[in-house]
Structure formats: C-alpha cells, structure tokens
Design a protein around this motif. Sequence first.
Motif, short mmCIF file in Angstrom:
data_model
loop_
_atom_site.label_atom_id
_atom_site.label_comp_id
_atom_site.label_asym_id
_atom_site.label_seq_id
_atom_site.Cartn_x
_atom_site.Cartn_y
_atom_site.Cartn_z
N GLY A 10 1.28 -0.85 -0.15
CA GLY A 10 -0.18 0.15 0.03
C GLY A 10 1.01 1.08 -0.07
N ALA A 11 1.66 1.02 1.07
CA ALA A 11 2.65 2.79 0.67
C ALA A 11 4.02 2.67 -0.48
N ALA A 13 2.47 1.63 -3.48
CA ALA A 13 1.09 1.96 -4.48
C ALA A 13 0.91 3.45 -4.54
N ALA A 14 1.00 4.04 -3.17
CA ALA A 14 0.68 5.71 -2.76
C ALA A 14 1.99 6.30 -3.13
N GLY A 15 3.47 6.04 -2.69
CA GLY A 15 4.57 6.14 -3.30
C GLY A 15 4.30 6.48 -5.37
N ALA A 17 1.35 6.78 -7.33
CA ALA A 17 0.76 7.77 -7.22
C ALA A 17 0.98 8.73 -6.50
N SER A 18 1.94 9.56 -6.28
CA SER A 18 2.43 10.74 -5.36
C SER A 18 3.39 10.74 -6.81
N TYR A 21 1.24 12.60 -9.81
CA TYR A 21 0.43 13.33 -9.46
C TYR A 21 1.61 14.76 -9.70
#
Length: 58
Positions: A10-11, A13-15, A17-18, A21
């Motif tokens: 999850g971390a 994937a969040a990285g 996505a960041s 963006y």
Amino acid sequence: MSLLSAVHDGALAAGVASLLYAGTVTTAALTALLAPSPARRRAGREVLTILLRRGGSR
C-alpha cells in the motif's frame, strides 16, 4: 500475505501515485509557462487550477 507485506504494498502504491501526480502537475505548470500560444497557456493554467484545488467549502 502478511499484514506487513500488505502495508508495504500500500505504501509503495501511494508513493507511485504521488510521483505520477507530481509529474502531472509539473507538466501542466511547464505548459502554462512555456506554451507558444496564449490559448494553450490559459488551458495550462486552468488544468493547474483543477489539479491544485484545495479542500474546504465548495
């Protein structure tokens, strides 16, 4: 799959996505600054306005 592995995924994937963006915002900012025509610069500013909209009352 252990809980630690799920948190790591999850971390990660969040990285990703960041970074995606940030790349999108950077591209829109460069377009707003460097586009040859006023219409494209205006469109770049509009995209930035949408991407950087802050939360709150709408």
